[in-house]
Design an enzyme around this catalytic site. Structure first.
Site, PDB file in Angstrom:
ATOM      1  N   GLY A  27      -7.535  -9.620   3.228  1.00 29.82           N
ATOM      2  CA  GLY A  27      -6.254  -9.124   2.558  1.00 29.82           C
ATOM      3  C   GLY A  27      -6.081  -7.902   2.876  1.00 29.82           C
ATOM      4  O   GLY A  27      -6.565  -7.250   3.633  1.00 29.82           O
ATOM      5  N   ASN A  28      -5.218  -6.947   2.003  1.00 33.85           N
ATOM      6  CA  ASN A  28      -5.313  -5.713   2.419  1.00 33.85           C
ATOM      7  C   ASN A  28      -4.661  -4.974   0.626  1.00 33.85           C
ATOM      8  O   ASN A  28      -4.699  -5.691  -0.259  1.00 33.85           O
ATOM      9  CB  ASN A  28      -3.862  -5.517   3.028  1.00 33.85           C
ATOM     10  CG  ASN A  28      -2.632  -6.090   2.535  1.00 33.85           C
ATOM     11  OD1 ASN A  28      -2.173  -5.640   1.658  1.00 33.85           O
ATOM     12  ND2 ASN A  28      -2.117  -7.110   3.469  1.00 33.85           N
ATOM     13  N   ALA A  29      -4.789  -3.722   0.844  1.00 37.25           N
ATOM     14  CA  ALA A  29      -4.766  -2.963  -0.352  1.00 37.25           C
ATOM     15  C   ALA A  29      -3.185  -2.673  -1.109  1.00 37.25           C
ATOM     16  O   ALA A  29      -2.939  -2.288  -2.091  1.00 37.25           O
ATOM     17  CB  ALA A  29      -5.017  -1.488  -0.061  1.00 37.25           C
TER      18      ALA A  29
END
Ligand code: CTP
Length: 406
Positions: free
Chosen positions: A210-212
């Site tokens: 995923g990412n932030a």
């Protein structure tokens, strides 16, 4: 600290004004509550006085030596009316001045935000429609009510939007010069699709890449487009912030899901904004079962590049469609950042690209941001503001681009 007059008129949603008041006070604003006589049938004067820390009056005669009917409107940075009943809106449109609130509305020179709440029939009545149009033509920002549970057993359009939503819009009006376009509703009749949030690429049933991204920027663009009269679809990857109740939402998980949802919804859209933080790589063969430690030192994961959703949308662009991309870069130097943005704009074939430097946790999850808005003519505008105001500046750029293109 901003000075806000919170007008409250006599509808069942008056109780929600207490929550709006509490939130505004918590955010540090100075709030004077001006209820109508009928509002006090729903919420007591003591509640408003205690929550605002100020005396409460409904008429122009209380404390007349301080000329409250002129002073309050003149000194306010924002007048917010929530809820606004059909009667209050009619009196405001007619320019009546028969209580303190309508006097304030006649003397205010600041932005005015009116949040209607009433039964569906009253909202849809031609008299109300005409009164709302009159207010909007005078530069007053009038929200469309939400749909849902009304007083009694009724359901339908007419509900007061949630207090958090109203406070967010009020604070954007205080911060940025957005009331003119919000009152004009310059996106009326247009369909806008916005993607937001970060995609998750499954490694196995419980793990993902995923990412932030929190999705906040995309949600603010959706909110701003609703305020300006558009029909809005939000394609939400993993989004950590609440979105407005009046958008159609399609939730997605992976880049492949996002690509499908965007292709389907974009087909009938006038404006497409790809604010989602899309994974560039996905596991080539996600495991159907939870991966176990194999006893060795480590593991390697084979990844394959995802499809470029934005580039696909620009290739399939219909005449009259405006497509906006984002670029998350880790380049602190603004000249180099803009150069990278220009290169990405032409690579992706978008009409506008919103470029930001995401290094040092400066962007993801934050409420403020700095962006460069780059267009195909080579122009570049820098905006540093809350994401709510940046969202309006992006839509301004879209409106300008569409005006030039036609
Ligand atoms: N984007 C997309 N599909 C992808 C990757 C990105 O549609 N598979 C979109 C993003 O939503 C954004 C724009 O493309 O609007 C640019 O995203 P960004 O991550 O900055 O660029 P990349 O294309 O991934 O290029 P690179 O990472 O190589 O800079």
């Amino acid at each position: 600290m901003s000075r806000i007059v919170l007008g409250v008129s006599g509808g069942i949603a008056a109780y929600k004004a207490c929550e709006i008041l509490r939130r505004l006070r918590e955010d540090g604003h100075d709030v004077t509550v001006v209820p109508t006589e009928n509002a006090l049938r729903f919420v007591g004067e003591t509640t408003f006085a205690a929550l605002s820390g100020k005396p409460v009056a409904t008429d122009v005669f209380t404390g007349a030596d301080a000329i409250p009917h002129v002073r309050l409107g003149r000194e306010a940075d924002l007048v917010l009316v929530a809820p606004a009943t059909a009667d209050l809106i009619a009196r405001q449109a007619a320019g009546r001045a028969d209580d303190l609130l309508t006097n304030v509305l006649l003397t205010a020179t600041c932005p005015v935000l009116v949040c209607p709440a009433m039964h569906t029939e009253m909202w849809l009545h031609p008299a109300t429609t005409q009164n709302v149009a009159t207010l909007r033509s005078r530069g007053i920002v009038v929200l469309d009510p939400a749909s849902g549970r009304l007083a009694g057993a009724d359901n339908g359009i007419g509900r007061l939007p949630e207090p958090a939503e109203i406070v967010g819009i009020a604070e954007a009006l205080l911060e940025g010069d957005i009331s003119t376009r919000a009152a004009e509703r310059d996106l009326t009749g247009l369909s806008v699709v916005v993607s937001a949030g970060g995609t998750h690429e499954a490694i196995d049933p419980v793990r993902f890449i995923g990412n932030a991204s929190s999705g906040r920027m995309g949600v603010e663009i959706a909110r701003a487009a609703v305020l300006r009269g558009a029909r809005v679809t939000l394609v939400a990857a993993h989004v950590d912030v609440p979105w407005p109740s009046s958008v159609d939402v399609r939730t997605v998980a992976s880049t492949a899901d996002l690509a499908t949802a965007m292709t389907e919804t974009a087909a009938s859209a006038d404006i497409i904004v790809m604010a989602a933080a899309v994974a560039d790589f996905t596991p080539i063969a996600p495991s159907g079962e939870k991966l176990k430690k194999s006893g060795g030192d480590g593991m390697s994961l084979e990844l394959i590049q995802t499809t470029d959703v934005l580039a696909g949308l620009t290739r399939a662009r219909r005449a009259g469609q405006t497509i906006v991309g984002f670029a998350a870069e880790t380049i602190a130097d603004e000249t180099a950042l803009v150069a990278a943005g220009r290169a990405k704009l032409s690579r992706k074939g978008a009409d506008l690209l919103v470029v930001n430097d995401v290094s040092d946790h400066k962007v993801f999850g934050m409420s403020d941001t700095t962006v460069m808005i780059v267009d195909t003519a080579g122009a570049c505008g820098r905006v540093a503001a809350s994401k709510a105001v940046v969202a309006h500046r992006i839509l301004d750029a879209v409106v300008n681009h569409r005006a030039m293109a036609n």
